[in-house]
Design a protein around this motif. Structure first.
Motif, PDB file in Angstrom:
ATOM      1  N   MET A   3      -4.310  15.738   3.355  1.00  0.00           N
ATOM      2  CA  MET A   3      -5.461  15.819   2.429  1.00  0.00           C
ATOM      3  C   MET A   3      -4.794  15.670   1.098  1.00  0.00           C
ATOM      4  O   MET A   3      -3.709  16.523   0.832  1.00  0.00           O
ATOM      5  N   THR A   4      -5.385  15.281   0.164  1.00  0.00           N
ATOM      6  CA  THR A   4      -5.043  15.102  -1.370  1.00  0.00           C
ATOM      7  C   THR A   4      -5.963  15.637  -2.029  1.00  0.00           C
ATOM      8  O   THR A   4      -7.311  15.494  -2.149  1.00  0.00           O
ATOM      9  N   ILE A   5      -5.777  16.596  -2.885  1.00  0.00           N
ATOM     10  CA  ILE A   5      -6.864  17.294  -3.997  1.00  0.00           C
ATOM     11  C   ILE A   5      -6.118  16.685  -5.401  1.00  0.00           C
ATOM     12  O   ILE A   5      -5.003  17.050  -5.697  1.00  0.00           O
ATOM     13  N   ILE A   6      -6.980  15.933  -6.196  1.00  0.00           N
ATOM     14  CA  ILE A   6      -6.858  15.728  -7.430  1.00  0.00           C
ATOM     15  C   ILE A   6      -7.568  16.292  -8.470  1.00  0.00           C
ATOM     16  O   ILE A   6      -8.732  16.275  -8.434  1.00  0.00           O
ATOM     17  N   GLY A   7      -6.767  17.017  -9.516  1.00  0.00           N
ATOM     18  CA  GLY A   7      -7.653  17.384 -10.307  1.00  0.00           C
ATOM     19  C   GLY A   7      -7.115  18.645 -11.061  1.00  0.00           C
ATOM     20  O   GLY A   7      -5.999  18.614 -11.379  1.00  0.00           O
ATOM     21  N   PRO A   8      -7.742  19.911 -11.130  1.00  0.00           N
ATOM     22  CA  PRO A   8      -7.190  21.020 -12.107  1.00  0.00           C
ATOM     23  C   PRO A   8      -6.325  21.539 -11.240  1.00  0.00           C
ATOM     24  O   PRO A   8      -6.006  21.940 -10.379  1.00  0.00           O
ATOM     25  N   ALA A   9      -5.064  22.124 -12.493  1.00  0.00           N
ATOM     26  CA  ALA A   9      -4.030  22.790 -12.034  1.00  0.00           C
ATOM     27  C   ALA A   9      -4.712  24.341 -11.676  1.00  0.00           C
ATOM     28  O   ALA A   9      -5.375  24.851 -12.437  1.00  0.00           O
ATOM     29  N   GLY A  10      -3.968  24.957 -10.582  1.00  0.00           N
ATOM     30  CA  GLY A  10      -4.184  26.217 -10.479  1.00  0.00           C
ATOM     31  C   GLY A  10      -5.310  26.537  -9.469  1.00  0.00           C
ATOM     32  O   GLY A  10      -5.457  25.470  -8.599  1.00  0.00           O
ATOM     33  N   ALA A  11      -5.958  27.897  -9.288  1.00  0.00           N
ATOM     34  CA  ALA A  11      -6.800  27.932  -8.134  1.00  0.00           C
ATOM     35  C   ALA A  11      -8.285  27.492  -8.584  1.00  0.00           C
ATOM     36  O   ALA A  11      -8.601  27.855  -9.494  1.00  0.00           O
ATOM     37  N   VAL A  12      -8.971  27.384  -7.686  1.00  0.00           N
ATOM     38  CA  VAL A  12     -10.381  27.305  -7.809  1.00  0.00           C
ATOM     39  C   VAL A  12     -11.055  28.358  -6.670  1.00  0.00           C
ATOM     40  O   VAL A  12     -10.554  28.412  -5.476  1.00  0.00           O
ATOM     41  N   VAL A  13     -11.537  29.506  -7.566  1.00  0.00           N
ATOM     42  CA  VAL A  13     -11.819  30.707  -6.766  1.00  0.00           C
ATOM     43  C   VAL A  13     -13.457  30.835  -6.828  1.00  0.00           C
ATOM     44  O   VAL A  13     -14.143  30.802  -7.955  1.00  0.00           O
ATOM     45  N   TYR A  14     -13.990  31.221  -5.638  1.00  0.00           N
ATOM     46  CA  TYR A  14     -15.395  31.484  -5.516  1.00  0.00           C
ATOM     47  C   TYR A  14     -15.546  33.026  -5.285  1.00  0.00           C
ATOM     48  O   TYR A  14     -15.022  33.388  -4.662  1.00  0.00           O
ATOM     49  N   ASN A  15     -16.766  33.246  -5.662  1.00  0.00           N
ATOM     50  CA  ASN A  15     -17.026  34.884  -5.601  1.00  0.00           C
ATOM     51  C   ASN A  15     -18.009  34.843  -4.235  1.00  0.00           C
ATOM     52  O   ASN A  15     -18.223  33.963  -3.385  1.00  0.00           O
ATOM     53  N   GLY A  16     -18.431  36.115  -4.131  1.00  0.00           N
ATOM     54  CA  GLY A  16     -19.142  36.354  -2.777  1.00  0.00           C
ATOM     55  C   GLY A  16     -20.441  35.679  -2.568  1.00  0.00           C
ATOM     56  O   GLY A  16     -20.893  35.379  -1.597  1.00  0.00           O
ATOM     57  N   SER A  17     -21.021  35.053  -3.838  1.00  0.00           N
ATOM     58  CA  SER A  17     -22.186  34.528  -3.818  1.00  0.00           C
ATOM     59  C   SER A  17     -22.093  32.838  -3.773  1.00  0.00           C
ATOM     60  O   SER A  17     -23.245  32.249  -3.937  1.00  0.00           O
ATOM     61  N   GLY A  18     -20.899  32.631  -3.599  1.00  0.00           N
ATOM     62  CA  GLY A  18     -20.739  31.036  -3.425  1.00  0.00           C
ATOM     63  C   GLY A  18     -20.634  30.429  -4.760  1.00  0.00           C
ATOM     64  O   GLY A  18     -20.565  29.222  -4.842  1.00  0.00           O
ATOM     65  N   ARG A  19     -20.303  31.226  -5.758  1.00  0.00           N
ATOM     66  CA  ARG A  19     -20.227  30.488  -7.227  1.00  0.00           C
ATOM     67  C   ARG A  19     -18.648  30.652  -7.605  1.00  0.00           C
ATOM     68  O   ARG A  19     -18.217  31.828  -7.298  1.00  0.00           O
ATOM     69  N   LEU A  20     -18.245  29.783  -8.556  1.00  0.00           N
ATOM     70  CA  LEU A  20     -17.045  29.804  -9.010  1.00  0.00           C
ATOM     71  C   LEU A  20     -16.797  31.070 -10.056  1.00  0.00           C
ATOM     72  O   LEU A  20     -17.898  31.344 -10.663  1.00  0.00           O
ATOM     73  N   VAL A  21     -15.620  31.598 -10.016  1.00  0.00           N
ATOM     74  CA  VAL A  21     -15.358  32.651 -10.815  1.00  0.00           C
ATOM     75  C   VAL A  21     -15.098  32.231 -12.129  1.00  0.00           C
ATOM     76  O   VAL A  21     -15.600  32.723 -13.113  1.00  0.00           O
ATOM     77  N   ALA A  22     -14.679  30.869 -12.460  1.00  0.00           N
ATOM     78  CA  ALA A  22     -14.209  30.305 -13.713  1.00  0.00           C
ATOM     79  C   ALA A  22     -14.766  28.831 -13.698  1.00  0.00           C
ATOM     80  O   ALA A  22     -14.769  28.131 -12.734  1.00  0.00           O
ATOM     81  N   ALA A  23     -15.016  28.249 -14.946  1.00  0.00           N
ATOM     82  CA  ALA A  23     -15.379  26.898 -15.008  1.00  0.00           C
ATOM     83  C   ALA A  23     -14.137  26.012 -14.757  1.00  0.00           C
ATOM     84  O   ALA A  23     -13.067  26.437 -14.882  1.00  0.00           O
TER      85      ALA A  23
END
Length: 54
Positions: A1-21
């Motif tokens: 699997m390859t992920i192309i895009g933002p550096a760093g982590a993509v973090v979701y909160n308990g309601s399924g939304r991203l913590v940061a843009a």
């Protein structure tokens, strides 16, 4: 699997939304017949995906 895009982590909160843009990012698998996916996040930080490259 390859992920192309933002550096760093993509973090979701308990309601399924991203913590940061994040910028759109792509997911694909080498040698697979599955279509690449482009993951996008709207202004409310709700994720969506399209069956295409970003």
């Amino acid at each position: 699997m390859t992920i192309i895009g933002p550096a760093g982590a993509v973090v979701y909160n308990g309601s399924g939304r991203l913590v940061a843009a994040v910028n759109p990012f792509g997911i694909s698998a080498a040698g697979s017949t599955a279509s690449p996916r482009c993951i996008n996040v709207d202004l409310s930080r709700q994720p969506s995906s399209l069956a295409e490259s970003c």
